[in-house]
Design an enzyme around this catalytic site. Structure first.
Site, PDB file in Angstrom:
ATOM      1  N   HIS A   1      18.878  -6.265  47.212  1.00 32.75           N
ATOM      2  CA  HIS A   1      18.920  -6.924  48.528  1.00 32.75           C
ATOM      3  C   HIS A   1      17.492  -7.245  48.986  1.00 32.75           C
ATOM      4  O   HIS A   1      16.691  -6.337  49.182  1.00 32.75           O
ATOM      5  CB  HIS A   1      19.550  -5.996  49.576  1.00 32.75           C
ATOM      6  CG  HIS A   1      20.959  -5.605  49.277  1.00 32.75           C
ATOM      7  ND1 HIS A   1      21.589  -4.541  49.895  1.00 32.75           N
ATOM      8  CD2 HIS A   1      21.876  -6.146  48.438  1.00 32.75           C
ATOM      9  CE1 HIS A   1      22.816  -4.436  49.435  1.00 32.75           C
ATOM     10  NE2 HIS A   1      23.031  -5.397  48.546  1.00 32.75           N
TER      11      HIS A   1
HETATM   12  C1  LIG Z   1      23.527  -7.401  41.100  1.00 29.83           C
HETATM   13  C2  LIG Z   1      23.627  -7.794  42.533  1.00 29.83           C
HETATM   14  C3  LIG Z   1      24.643  -7.245  43.316  1.00 29.83           C
HETATM   15  C4  LIG Z   1      24.733  -7.575  44.678  1.00 29.83           C
HETATM   16  N1  LIG Z   1      25.794  -7.108  45.422  1.00 29.83           N
HETATM   17  C5  LIG Z   1      25.977  -7.564  46.695  1.00 29.83           C
HETATM   18  C6  LIG Z   1      27.147  -7.241  47.437  1.00 29.83           C
HETATM   19  O1  LIG Z   1      28.041  -6.552  46.941  1.00 29.83           O
HETATM   20  N2  LIG Z   1      27.239  -7.720  48.708  1.00 29.83           N
HETATM   21  C7  LIG Z   1      26.259  -8.491  49.290  1.00 29.83           C
HETATM   22  O2  LIG Z   1      26.398  -8.849  50.461  1.00 29.83           O
HETATM   23  N3  LIG Z   1      25.160  -8.832  48.595  1.00 29.83           N
HETATM   24  C8  LIG Z   1      25.004  -8.417  47.318  1.00 29.83           C
HETATM   25  N4  LIG Z   1      23.916  -8.810  46.601  1.00 29.83           N
HETATM   26  C9  LIG Z   1      22.905  -9.651  47.257  1.00 29.83           C
HETATM   27  C10 LIG Z   1      23.361 -11.111  47.404  1.00 29.83           C
HETATM   28  O3  LIG Z   1      23.875 -11.582  46.180  1.00 29.83           O
HETATM   29  C11 LIG Z   1      22.162 -11.938  47.860  1.00 29.83           C
HETATM   30  O4  LIG Z   1      21.707 -11.420  49.095  1.00 29.83           O
HETATM   31  C12 LIG Z   1      22.525 -13.408  48.029  1.00 29.83           C
HETATM   32  O5  LIG Z   1      22.991 -13.962  46.831  1.00 29.83           O
HETATM   33  C13 LIG Z   1      21.305 -14.185  48.513  1.00 29.83           C
HETATM   34  O6  LIG Z   1      21.724 -15.488  48.792  1.00 29.83           O
HETATM   35  P1  LIG Z   1      20.665 -16.668  48.929  1.00 29.83           P
HETATM   36  O7  LIG Z   1      21.422 -17.914  49.176  1.00 29.83           O
HETATM   37  O8  LIG Z   1      19.624 -16.253  49.880  1.00 29.83           O
HETATM   38  O9  LIG Z   1      19.905 -16.741  47.509  1.00 29.83           O
HETATM   39  P2  LIG Z   1      20.363 -16.627  45.992  1.00 29.83           P
HETATM   40  O10 LIG Z   1      21.754 -16.136  45.865  1.00 29.83           O
HETATM   41  O11 LIG Z   1      19.272 -15.876  45.321  1.00 29.83           O
HETATM   42  O12 LIG Z   1      20.368 -18.135  45.494  1.00 29.83           O
HETATM   43  C14 LIG Z   1      19.184 -18.876  45.371  1.00 29.83           C
HETATM   44  C15 LIG Z   1      19.391 -19.897  44.268  1.00 29.83           C
HETATM   45  O13 LIG Z   1      18.283 -20.793  44.293  1.00 29.83           O
HETATM   46  C16 LIG Z   1      17.915 -21.111  42.968  1.00 29.83           C
HETATM   47  N5  LIG Z   1      16.493 -21.502  42.969  1.00 29.83           N
HETATM   48  C17 LIG Z   1      15.419 -20.695  43.137  1.00 29.83           C
HETATM   49  N6  LIG Z   1      14.283 -21.400  43.107  1.00 29.83           N
HETATM   50  C18 LIG Z   1      14.636 -22.694  42.905  1.00 29.83           C
HETATM   51  C19 LIG Z   1      13.902 -23.900  42.775  1.00 29.83           C
HETATM   52  N7  LIG Z   1      12.560 -23.922  42.851  1.00 29.83           N
HETATM   53  N8  LIG Z   1      14.575 -25.073  42.545  1.00 29.83           N
HETATM   54  C20 LIG Z   1      15.958 -25.052  42.465  1.00 29.83           C
HETATM   55  N9  LIG Z   1      16.685 -23.932  42.593  1.00 29.83           N
HETATM   56  C21 LIG Z   1      16.047 -22.758  42.825  1.00 29.83           C
HETATM   57  C22 LIG Z   1      18.164 -19.823  42.203  1.00 29.83           C
HETATM   58  O14 LIG Z   1      18.315 -20.077  40.808  1.00 29.83           O
HETATM   59  C23 LIG Z   1      19.422 -19.287  42.869  1.00 29.83           C
HETATM   60  O15 LIG Z   1      20.590 -19.681  42.189  1.00 29.83           O
HETATM   61  C24 LIG Z   1      23.779  -8.468  45.256  1.00 29.83           C
HETATM   62  C25 LIG Z   1      22.766  -9.027  44.458  1.00 29.83           C
HETATM   63  C26 LIG Z   1      22.688  -8.699  43.111  1.00 29.83           C
HETATM   64  C27 LIG Z   1      21.592  -9.315  42.276  1.00 29.83           C
END
Ligand SMILES: Cc1cc2nc3c(=O)[nH]c(=O)nc-3n(C[C@H](O)[C@H](O)[C@H](O)COP(=O)(O)OP(=O)(O)OC[C@H]3O[C@@H](n4cnc5c(N)ncnc54)[C@H](O)[C@@H]3O)c2cc1C
Length: 488
Positions: A425
């Site tokens: 997280h």
């Molecule tokens: C193993 C694991 C288990 C988890 N379990 C939970 C859970 O049970 N419950 C919960 O609430 N949260 C959980 N989380 C956390 C949750 O998944 C994250 O908080 C959430 O996915 C974050 O969302 P986001 O949209 O901020 O970014 P992300 O999900 O990180 O998505 C960002 C995306 O942007 C892409 N990206 C990055 N840089 C670039 C670029 N320069 N150009 C184009 N694309 C780019 C990446 O490839 C990625 O796909 C877990 C995380 C992990 C890793």
């Protein structure tokens, strides 16, 4: 009928013009792209990672880590101790690899963000419709059948101590027969195909290297994210950009693009310490499912839960006790991994010229390590109450804990040189609010003094929510996208 990942369409290469570009297709980006596309906007969704179906790799496997995580999941925030962290890197981002445990942002957390960051229009009442809509969209629900045995053990231990423990709902769709096997409602199952169904163009395997601004439009310099995926670099031009690349990559992209005010300076994590517990009876099984109970007695600063505990996860959690790793092979049905998660420490994301990945550092002071040590001791107590016969904490050189009396052997402050910490997280690298001294964007995610540039992911959260964050990320992304549509 539920949308599936096969509905997704992929844009052929070439320079692209659009009304709105969304960078990153994790929970923040997918909700944003879907909300805007369904409102009739011309949206392009760019994603560095590959487009893979949810079932392309077995859940929680080494193959999944290689295919869907950044750097195979082996990334570290430098510090003493360092903190291992993991990021999804595929269409759907972290939602494709996570456990699906869902919480709304706690009321006291929203209140703290209002007071400290000047976050406006985000009271529990104002956020409620956004939580409710996202919960419906991703089918947030409790297990229809019994929880895995290792999860129930923690719950029972807490019950014996009179501590509050809950079953956390998840974004899963279950078969009508009442079985506990469900399908996770990740972004490739929900918002991404909805977005493309509404006309959004999806460009996977496309890394946005840099943002520029020219003649009233944003220009996104894009490059192939893996050899052979796309012939050459190209440009996307958009009137409006939502950056949703996650808590590490969003600040890195802004910094690479010369946008620096407060960016990347206030990284927060949920630092987590682990314990492997042995029970005399069987608590683990192949594909045991996701543990769903969390002990909330000491929230918001400490929460305890059970982790995915397949043999590779057990072996990894046992690396601080190398002499026991070989036991995992034989004994794993009796073993499970548990965690104590806290909310202390602060870190930074910086860019290093010539390197793709940012440099991440994280500092925990003595009070943070004391809090984590307290969490570890309380977790061990709970597991002993649950019937565990031996506990191995992720602190090198710490003797195994077999009884209440042994709890005195645990360190009062986690040793900096012998503790293994991890987190899944991360947030707060571009906090939102009206206090410009502390924030990167206003209360609706609009980057200060960068017209048409928005942030829409975990970076925006003002601090550690103290609960699994995806529910907060989706709700704020929906709220901010709707506010954008209202203003336009
Ligand atoms: C193993 C694991 C288990 C988890 N379990 C939970 C859970 O049970 N419950 C919960 O609430 N949260 C959980 N989380 C956390 C949750 O998944 C994250 O908080 C959430 O996915 C974050 O969302 P986001 O949209 O901020 O970014 P992300 O999900 O990180 O998505 C960002 C995306 O942007 C892409 N990206 C990055 N840089 C670039 C670029 N320069 N150009 C184009 N694309 C780019 C990446 O490839 C990625 O796909 C877990 C995380 C992990 C890793």
């Amino acid at each position: 009928m539920a949308a599936t990942s096969t509905d997704v369409v992929v844009e052929p290469p070439g320079d692209v013009r659009c009304d709105v570009a969304v960078i990153g297709s994790g929970p923040g980006g997918a909700v944003t792209a879907c909300t805007l596309a369904e409102a009739g906007r011309d949206v392009v969704l760019l994603e560095e990672g590959p487009l893979l179906a949810l079932e392309a790799t077995p859940a929680f496997s080494a193959q999944e880590m290689r295919a869907k995580y950044r750097n195979g999941g082996i990334t570290v925030a430098l510090g003493s101790p360092g903190v291992n962290y993991a990021e999804g890197r595929c269409v759907g981002g972290g939602s494709e690899v996570n456990s699906g445990l869902y919480h709304r942002t706690p009321h006291d957390v929203l209140d703290r963000w209002r007071l400290r960051f000047g976050l406006e229009h985000a009271s529990p009442d104002e956020m409620a419709p956004h939580f409710a809509a996202c919960e419906e969209d991703v089918s947030v629900s409790k297990l229809p059948g019994p929880a895995p045995a290792a999860s129930l053990r923690l719950h029972e231990g807490a019950g014996r101590l009179g501590w509050s423990s809950i079953e956390v709902p998840r974004w899963y769709r279950y078969a009508p027969d009442g079985s506990s096997d469900g399908v996770k409602q990740s972004m490739t199952r929900t918002y991404v195909p909805r977005a493309t169904g509404a006309g959004c163009r999806l460009l996977p395997d496309t890394r946005v290297a840099r943002l520029g601004h020219d003649a009233g439009r944003w220009t996104l310099r894009c490059e192939p994210a893996r050899p052979g995926a796309r012939a050459s670099s190209f440009t996307v031009r958009a009137r409006t950009v939502f950056v949703a690349a996650g808590a590490f990559q969003t600040p890195a992209l802004l910094l690479r693009s010369g946008i620096k005010h407060n960016v990347g300076r206030s990284l927060h994590l949920h630092p987590t310490v682990k314990v492997v517990a042995r029970f005399d009876d069987v608590v683990n099984a192949p594909g045991m499912g996701v543990p769903v109970h969390q002990v909330k007695e000491f929230a918001p600063h400490l929460s305890f839960g059970c982790s995915i505990s397949q043999p590779p996860h057990l072996a990894l959690a046992m690396t601080d006790h190398p002499e026991r790793i070989s036991d995992v092979h034989e004994d794993w049905p009796h073993l499970a991994v548990y965690y104590a998660m806290s909310d202390g420490g602060v870190g930074r994301v910086r860019t290093v010229p010539g390197f793709r990945d940012p440099l991440v550092s994280f500092a925990l002071d003595d009070s943070d390590l004391t809090l984590l040590a307290d969490g570890l001791a309380k977790l061990c107590r709970c597991l002993l109450a649950a019937g565990a016969t031996v506990l191995w904490p992720s602190v090198r050189g710490c003797p195994p804990i077999r009884s209440e009396a042994d709890l005195a052997l645990l360190p009062a402050i986690l040793p900096r040189d012998r503790t293994s910490l991890m987190t899944i997280h991360a947030f707060s690298t571009c906090p939102m609010g009206q206090d410009r001294g502390r924030t990167v964007a206003d209360s609706f995610g609009r980057v200060h003094e960068a017209s048409g540039l928005h942030i829409a992911d975990a970076s925006l959260l003002c601090g550690p929510p103290g609960v699994n964050p995806q529910g907060s990320i989706m709700a704020f992304a929906r709220r901010n996208a709707l506010a954008f549509l209202d203003r336009a």
